[in-house]
Design a protein around this motif. Structure first.
Motif, PDB file in Angstrom:
ATOM      1  N   LEU A 222       0.833  -1.208   0.000  1.00  0.00           N
ATOM      2  CA  LEU A 222       0.000   0.000   0.000  1.00  0.00           C
ATOM      3  C   LEU A 222       0.865   1.254   0.000  1.00  0.00           C
ATOM      4  O   LEU A 222       0.563   2.236  -0.696  1.00  0.00           O
ATOM      5  CB  LEU A 222      -0.931   0.001   1.216  1.00  0.00           C
ATOM      6  CG  LEU A 222      -2.129  -0.941   1.166  1.00  0.00           C
ATOM      7  CD1 LEU A 222      -2.918  -0.882   2.463  1.00  0.00           C
ATOM      8  CD2 LEU A 222      -3.036  -0.600  -0.020  1.00  0.00           C
ATOM      9  N   ILE A 223       1.934   1.234   0.771  1.00  0.00           N
ATOM     10  CA  ILE A 223       2.846   2.389   0.801  1.00  0.00           C
ATOM     11  C   ILE A 223       3.441   2.613  -0.585  1.00  0.00           C
ATOM     12  O   ILE A 223       3.504   3.752  -1.082  1.00  0.00           O
ATOM     13  CB  ILE A 223       3.951   2.174   1.855  1.00  0.00           C
ATOM     14  CG1 ILE A 223       3.349   2.214   3.269  1.00  0.00           C
ATOM     15  CG2 ILE A 223       5.045   3.238   1.718  1.00  0.00           C
ATOM     16  CD1 ILE A 223       4.324   1.824   4.362  1.00  0.00           C
ATOM     17  N   ILE A 224       3.867   1.529  -1.228  1.00  0.00           N
ATOM     18  CA  ILE A 224       4.441   1.646  -2.580  1.00  0.00           C
ATOM     19  C   ILE A 224       3.388   2.159  -3.565  1.00  0.00           C
ATOM     20  O   ILE A 224       3.664   3.046  -4.382  1.00  0.00           O
ATOM     21  CB  ILE A 224       4.986   0.277  -3.047  1.00  0.00           C
ATOM     22  CG1 ILE A 224       6.197  -0.124  -2.200  1.00  0.00           C
ATOM     23  CG2 ILE A 224       5.370   0.328  -4.528  1.00  0.00           C
ATOM     24  CD1 ILE A 224       6.687  -1.541  -2.462  1.00  0.00           C
ATOM     25  N   LEU A 225       2.175   1.620  -3.483  1.00  0.00           N
ATOM     26  CA  LEU A 225       1.114   2.001  -4.413  1.00  0.00           C
ATOM     27  C   LEU A 225       0.744   3.478  -4.257  1.00  0.00           C
ATOM     28  O   LEU A 225       0.605   4.200  -5.258  1.00  0.00           O
ATOM     29  CB  LEU A 225      -0.113   1.116  -4.169  1.00  0.00           C
ATOM     30  CG  LEU A 225      -1.242   1.179  -5.206  1.00  0.00           C
ATOM     31  CD1 LEU A 225      -0.720   0.876  -6.603  1.00  0.00           C
ATOM     32  CD2 LEU A 225      -2.349   0.198  -4.828  1.00  0.00           C
ATOM     33  N   PHE A 226       0.608   3.941  -3.024  1.00  0.00           N
ATOM     34  CA  PHE A 226       0.271   5.356  -2.805  1.00  0.00           C
ATOM     35  C   PHE A 226       1.446   6.270  -3.149  1.00  0.00           C
ATOM     36  O   PHE A 226       1.238   7.416  -3.572  1.00  0.00           O
ATOM     37  CB  PHE A 226      -0.188   5.578  -1.360  1.00  0.00           C
ATOM     38  CG  PHE A 226      -1.654   5.352  -1.162  1.00  0.00           C
ATOM     39  CD1 PHE A 226      -2.579   6.348  -1.438  1.00  0.00           C
ATOM     40  CD2 PHE A 226      -2.133   4.126  -0.712  1.00  0.00           C
ATOM     41  CE1 PHE A 226      -3.937   6.148  -1.270  1.00  0.00           C
ATOM     42  CE2 PHE A 226      -3.492   3.908  -0.539  1.00  0.00           C
ATOM     43  CZ  PHE A 226      -4.402   4.917  -0.816  1.00  0.00           C
ATOM     44  N   THR A 227       2.658   5.773  -2.978  1.00  0.00           N
ATOM     45  CA  THR A 227       3.833   6.563  -3.373  1.00  0.00           C
ATOM     46  C   THR A 227       3.856   6.753  -4.890  1.00  0.00           C
ATOM     47  O   THR A 227       4.087   7.867  -5.385  1.00  0.00           O
ATOM     48  CB  THR A 227       5.130   5.874  -2.913  1.00  0.00           C
ATOM     49  OG1 THR A 227       5.123   5.759  -1.484  1.00  0.00           O
ATOM     50  CG2 THR A 227       6.350   6.682  -3.343  1.00  0.00           C
ATOM     51  N   LEU A 228       3.597   5.678  -5.630  1.00  0.00           N
ATOM     52  CA  LEU A 228       3.543   5.778  -7.090  1.00  0.00           C
ATOM     53  C   LEU A 228       2.401   6.691  -7.538  1.00  0.00           C
ATOM     54  O   LEU A 228       2.568   7.516  -8.450  1.00  0.00           O
ATOM     55  CB  LEU A 228       3.363   4.386  -7.699  1.00  0.00           C
ATOM     56  CG  LEU A 228       4.547   3.418  -7.550  1.00  0.00           C
ATOM     57  CD1 LEU A 228       4.179   2.042  -8.065  1.00  0.00           C
ATOM     58  CD2 LEU A 228       5.775   3.954  -8.277  1.00  0.00           C
ATOM     59  N   ALA A 229       1.245   6.563  -6.881  1.00  0.00           N
ATOM     60  CA  ALA A 229       0.107   7.421  -7.213  1.00  0.00           C
ATOM     61  C   ALA A 229       0.423   8.889  -6.908  1.00  0.00           C
ATOM     62  O   ALA A 229       0.062   9.789  -7.679  1.00  0.00           O
ATOM     63  CB  ALA A 229      -1.133   6.973  -6.449  1.00  0.00           C
ATOM     64  N   GLY A 230       1.106   9.106  -5.780  1.00  0.00           N
ATOM     65  CA  GLY A 230       1.477  10.470  -5.414  1.00  0.00           C
ATOM     66  C   GLY A 230       2.472  11.080  -6.390  1.00  0.00           C
ATOM     67  O   GLY A 230       2.355  12.250  -6.777  1.00  0.00           O
ATOM     68  N   LEU A 231       3.457  10.274  -6.799  1.00  0.00           N
ATOM     69  CA  LEU A 231       4.448  10.762  -7.766  1.00  0.00           C
ATOM     70  C   LEU A 231       3.788  11.085  -9.106  1.00  0.00           C
ATOM     71  O   LEU A 231       4.106  12.095  -9.733  1.00  0.00           O
ATOM     72  CB  LEU A 231       5.547   9.713  -7.966  1.00  0.00           C
ATOM     73  CG  LEU A 231       6.495   9.494  -6.781  1.00  0.00           C
ATOM     74  CD1 LEU A 231       7.421   8.316  -7.058  1.00  0.00           C
ATOM     75  CD2 LEU A 231       7.306  10.751  -6.503  1.00  0.00           C
ATOM     76  N   TYR A 232       2.854  10.270  -9.533  1.00  0.00           N
ATOM     77  CA  TYR A 232       2.198  10.481 -10.826  1.00  0.00           C
ATOM     78  C   TYR A 232       1.262  11.698 -10.800  1.00  0.00           C
ATOM     79  O   TYR A 232       1.163  12.446 -11.780  1.00  0.00           O
ATOM     80  CB  TYR A 232       1.411   9.234 -11.221  1.00  0.00           C
ATOM     81  CG  TYR A 232       0.709   9.359 -12.548  1.00  0.00           C
ATOM     82  CD1 TYR A 232       1.432   9.449 -13.745  1.00  0.00           C
ATOM     83  CD2 TYR A 232      -0.681   9.399 -12.616  1.00  0.00           C
ATOM     84  CE1 TYR A 232       0.788   9.571 -14.964  1.00  0.00           C
ATOM     85  CE2 TYR A 232      -1.337   9.519 -13.835  1.00  0.00           C
ATOM     86  CZ  TYR A 232      -0.590   9.611 -15.008  1.00  0.00           C
ATOM     87  OH  TYR A 232      -1.238   9.744 -16.219  1.00  0.00           O
ATOM     88  N   THR A 233       0.589  11.893  -9.664  1.00  0.00           N
ATOM     89  CA  THR A 233      -0.390  12.983  -9.570  1.00  0.00           C
ATOM     90  C   THR A 233       0.194  14.263  -8.981  1.00  0.00           C
ATOM     91  O   THR A 233      -0.484  15.289  -8.955  1.00  0.00           O
ATOM     92  CB  THR A 233      -1.589  12.549  -8.707  1.00  0.00           C
ATOM     93  OG1 THR A 233      -1.123  12.196  -7.386  1.00  0.00           O
ATOM     94  CG2 THR A 233      -2.296  11.357  -9.329  1.00  0.00           C
TER      95      THR A 233
END
Length: 396
Positions: A222-233
């Motif tokens: 979840l941390i990785i997924l939200f980090t990727l989402a945060g970087l993209y957005t």
């Protein structure tokens, strides 16, 4: 007047496990009395074997019909992200489990979990045979799912689609009113037998270690997924994760993705997901995105295979994980729904879902179900963030 306390499924299962272990150690109780709950568990197992092929027909046909219906670019993107994330989580879980679990599942554990010949036998069984085999049900469901989808694209097939949709609703009702409420009795009989045979303490020593590994992996993903989402957005991942906390803990309590949708929608709003996207993505993803559940199931299956020194090669597990991504799509929004929907497919890895290994798998999974659900719905919001960005940038 005292307020009636309503226990959730997990507390009931934990109580059933504890009582089963305790009663199985009471040597002064005659064997024929101990055989009564063992008989109930055996009858429940037979009913489960009867229901499993019907579950495949009831869920997989509608799941495939819906997923291949082609409702636009957003649906395609949502399905792609959900399935990819679910499968990747399963593969990571397999590699981690196959690397870490042998550290505490060794030859000494395998010797103590062998119960053949030392367990109690049921007083009687009922000659209840499934209407058709699991393999037949899988082939039937996939063929009809694909071609009902084709009919719907041709503006036909709605009658068949509605028939299997309502059939699936009947199966869901059977699960919710008979199978899932009966799990505590089923688990009690299983653990009583394991305790009587002397295998239970070795199994419990494995359970809690698997539990820690699974939850740690879910949180890390979840941390990785939200980090990727945060970087993209372009948003702060820490803030995104903080806003998701109410959804995560609501899912822990309800053990249901469907019941958590309203809270998850509010989490998405706080994370800045547009109204039209969150109202589309969150309900859909609660059904098709099952990263947490697949991580748990894959880890539990690997643990059971290791405990009984069975093959667990990547090629075999890869097919199982890929199938789970589709098979769990129609998992009912009730506690234990994911493992019930996955049971028909554990044949792929050599586990009989109604045998002793299937019993262990259910026991190992069900006590961790709420954490899998929490990971599922939390990941939904990371997917919503990505889709919202894509929609605003390329589609709108």
């Amino acid at each position: 007047m005292l307020k009636k306390i309503k226990l959730g499924l997990v507390p009931k299962l934990l109580i059933a496990i504890g009582l089963g272990v305790l009663v199985g150690q009471l040597t002064f109780i005659p064997d024929f009395l101990l055989q009564i709950p063992v008989t109930l568990s055996a009858l429940f197992s037979q009913l489960l074997a009867f229901i499993i092929p019907l579950m495949i027909v009831g869920y997989v046909i509608k799941g495939i019909s819906d997923l291949t219906d082609g409702a636009g670019k957003l649906l395609g993107l949502n399905v792609l992200l959900a399935y990819s994330n679910t499968s990747i989580g399963g593969f990571i879980a397999y590699f981690l489990a196959s690397s870490l679990f042998p550290l505490f599942i060794d030859a000494s554990v395998r010797e103590t979990v062998q119960i053949d010949g030392t367990e109690l036998s049921p007083l009687f069984t009922f000659p209840l045979e499934p209407l058709f085999s699991v393999t037949s049900a899988i082939v039937f469901a996939f063929l009809f799912g694909v071609f009902i989808s084709w009919l719907r694209k041709e503006k036909k097939g709605e009658v068949l689609y509605n028939v299997f949709t309502e059939f699936g609703e009947i199966i869901t009702q059977i699960l919710n009113t008979i199978i899932i409420p009966g799990l505590p009795i089923y688990i009690f009989g299983n653990f009583l037998n394991l305790s009587y045979s002397g295998a239970v303490f070795s199994l419990l020593s494995v359970f809690w270690r698997v539990f820690i590994v699974v939850i740690s992996l879910q949180i890390l993903l979840l941390i990785i997924l939200f980090t990727l989402a945060g970087l993209y957005t372009g948003k702060n991942p820490i803030v995104l994760l903080k806003n998701q906390i109410p959804g995560y803990f609501t899912a822990l309590g309800t053990q249901s993705s469907a019941a958590t949708i309203p809270v998850n929608m509010e989490c998405a709003r706080k994370n800045g997901v547009s109204k039209e996207i969150r109202e589309f993505v969150i309900p859909l993803s609660s059904t098709i995105h099952l990263m947490g559940s697949v991580v748990t199931i894959t880890s539990c299956v690997t643990a059971v295979l290791l405990m009984f020194d069975m093959p667990h090669s990547f090629s075999m597990m890869a097919g199982f994980i890929a199938t789970l991504g589709v098979a769990l799509v129609a998992a009912p929004g009730a506690p234990g729904g994911a493992i019930m929907s996955a049971l028909p497919f554990v044949y792929i890895v050599g586990i009989d879902p109604t045998g002793s290994l299937g019993n262990l798998l259910i026991s190992l999974y069900i006590t961790q179900d709420s954490f899998g659900t929490a990971a599922n719905i939390s990941g939904d919001n990371a997917i919503a963030l990505i889709i919202d960005k894509v929609y605003n940038k390329y589609i709108s």
